[in-house]
Design an enzyme around this catalytic site. Structure first.
Site, PDB file in Angstrom:
ATOM      1  N   LEU A  61      16.292 -17.544 -25.882  1.00 44.77           N
ATOM      2  CA  LEU A  61      17.614 -16.928 -25.951  1.00 44.77           C
ATOM      3  C   LEU A  61      18.704 -17.710 -25.222  1.00 44.77           C
ATOM      4  O   LEU A  61      19.825 -17.231 -25.080  1.00 44.77           O
ATOM      5  CB  LEU A  61      17.578 -15.486 -25.424  1.00 44.77           C
ATOM      6  N   CYS A  62      18.375 -18.903 -24.735  1.00 37.59           N
ATOM      7  CA  CYS A  62      19.378 -19.750 -24.079  1.00 37.59           C
ATOM      8  C   CYS A  62      20.207 -20.456 -25.150  1.00 37.59           C
ATOM      9  O   CYS A  62      19.656 -21.052 -26.078  1.00 37.59           O
ATOM     10  CB  CYS A  62      18.684 -20.772 -23.177  1.00 37.59           C
ATOM     11  N   HIS A  63      21.528 -20.384 -25.036  1.00 37.64           N
ATOM     12  CA  HIS A  63      22.387 -21.013 -26.037  1.00 37.64           C
ATOM     13  C   HIS A  63      22.279 -22.543 -25.959  1.00 37.64           C
ATOM     14  O   HIS A  63      22.383 -23.113 -24.862  1.00 37.64           O
ATOM     15  CB  HIS A  63      23.853 -20.618 -25.815  1.00 37.64           C
ATOM     16  N   MET A  99      21.934 -22.987 -16.430  1.00 40.89           N
ATOM     17  CA  MET A  99      20.530 -23.128 -16.810  1.00 40.89           C
ATOM     18  C   MET A  99      20.195 -24.588 -17.107  1.00 40.89           C
ATOM     19  O   MET A  99      19.085 -25.047 -16.832  1.00 40.89           O
ATOM     20  CB  MET A  99      20.207 -22.255 -18.020  1.00 40.89           C
ATOM     21  N   GLU A 100      21.161 -25.314 -17.645  1.00 38.93           N
ATOM     22  CA  GLU A 100      20.944 -26.733 -17.894  1.00 38.93           C
ATOM     23  C   GLU A 100      20.777 -27.492 -16.580  1.00 38.93           C
ATOM     24  O   GLU A 100      19.905 -28.378 -16.460  1.00 38.93           O
ATOM     25  CB  GLU A 100      22.115 -27.300 -18.698  1.00 38.93           C
ATOM     26  N   ASP A 114       4.266 -35.137 -10.620  1.00 42.79           N
ATOM     27  CA  ASP A 114       3.255 -35.773 -11.466  1.00 42.79           C
ATOM     28  C   ASP A 114       2.963 -37.209 -11.033  1.00 42.79           C
ATOM     29  O   ASP A 114       1.801 -37.649 -11.024  1.00 42.79           O
ATOM     30  CB  ASP A 114       3.733 -35.740 -12.918  1.00 42.79           C
TER      31      ASP A 114
END
Length: 322
Positions: A61-63, A99-100, A114
């Site tokens: 649901l993230c644009h 969010m980005e 990692d």
């Protein structure tokens, strides 16, 4: 997904950060570029950019946003043998880029994890958070945990545009509100928004529609050290919508860009924006802006014009400006 079709695109910017604790051996080898899989810092920066660009693929649901700028910084912290990661993202959009920025930070930290785990398996990622975001209706938002002076210097978040020491007045133009037929809702919104920007409200008044009531009041206010007047109402096409005509009777300098900006940006809210006759003039040293009469329109008008009012007032006062 949230419906953002009627939101106005604005410049958006967000910065997120987080840390990974490596331990002394892995930290030393990383800085000396002796890690077995190559340079973790360089790869983490690339991974962070990729993470920010692909946030919408990772988060339901993230644009999806077309980012215009992403930068990832990896800062060694020798005292704790850790790497602090910053991800800055920005674009012009209808929704924010926090969010980005967080996805970029997380991707960079996971890449460091990692590439470092062959040397030190007891790694720890922590303190991932949004430092601040800018743009949209809320303007600047900062995390309650304050930024360091170095972070302020590095990212220079833009403060919300303030009108401190500005004396302002709000005038509502409405026959029915003036007669008491209904309560004025738009004027209080303008007053509240001006107070939120730090302005001092000297007058809030309701005037009847027509040319002379407004023109006379503005001439009077221009002699009382009022620096900014926001009017609401009388900018439509009705027979009593005469605010523009009232402004035209004044010996004032027109500021056409403000009305043009209001209409151009308001089209993102409604196609009816082009019917508005919103206008602005400079009467002596008093800036007068006429906005529509609906509460929703004046709130949107302040969202559009609010960010440039402080700069406009500085120009009127003859102060240096960019």
């Amino acid at each position: 997904m949230a419906d953002i079709r009627r939101k106005r695109p604005t410049a958006r910017r967000a910065v997120a950060c987080g840390e990974i604790s490596l331990g002394e051996l892995a930290f030393t080898m990383l800085l000396d570029k002796k890690m077995p899989k190559g340079d973790p810092i360089a790869m983490a920066e690339i991974a962070g950019i990729q993470g920010a660009k692909n946030a919408a693929l990772l988060l339901p649901l993230c644009h999806p946003l077309a980012l215009e700028y992403v930068q990832v910084r990896c800062q060694p912290i020798r005292e704790s043998f850790s790497i602090r990661v910053y991800c800055e993202a920005s674009t012009e959009a209808r929704t924010g880029v926090e969010m980005e920025a967080l996805a970029g930070t997380s991707a960079a930290l996971l890449t460091l994890y990692d590439l470092s785990k062959p040397i030190e398996p007891a790694l720890q990622i922590s303190a991932i958070r949004l430092l601040f975001k800018e743009g949209g209706k809320s303007g600047l938002w900062c995390h309650p945990e304050p930024m360091t002076s170095a972070e302020h210097e590095l990212f220079r978040p833009k403060n919300n545009h303030q009108l401190k020491n500005i004396r302002a007045a709000v005038l509502t133009l409405s026959d029915r509100a003036h007669s008491g037929e209904y309560a004025d809702l738009s004027g209080p919104i303008l007053a509240e928004r001006l107070i939120g920007l730090g302005a001092e409200i000297s007058h809030t008044e309701i005037l009847p529609d027509g040319i002379e009531p407004l023109a006379s009041r503005l001439r009077d206010l221009s002699t009382q050290s009022i620096q900014l007047v926001l009017c609401t109402g009388g900018t439509g096409l009705g027979p009593r919508d005469l605010t523009l005509e009232a402004l035209q009777t004044l010996d004032a300098r027109h500021v056409p860009g403000l009305g043009e900006m209001f209409r151009s940006q308001s089209q993102h809210y409604t196609s009816l924006a082009w019917l508005s006759r919103a206008e602005a003039v400079l009467l002596n040293d008093m800036l007068v802006i006429a906005l529509p009469g609906s509460p929703k329109a004046v709130a949107q008008g302040m969202d559009i014009l609010g960010p440039i009012l402080a700069h406009a007032m500085a120009m009127v006062a003859g102060e240096a400006h960019a």
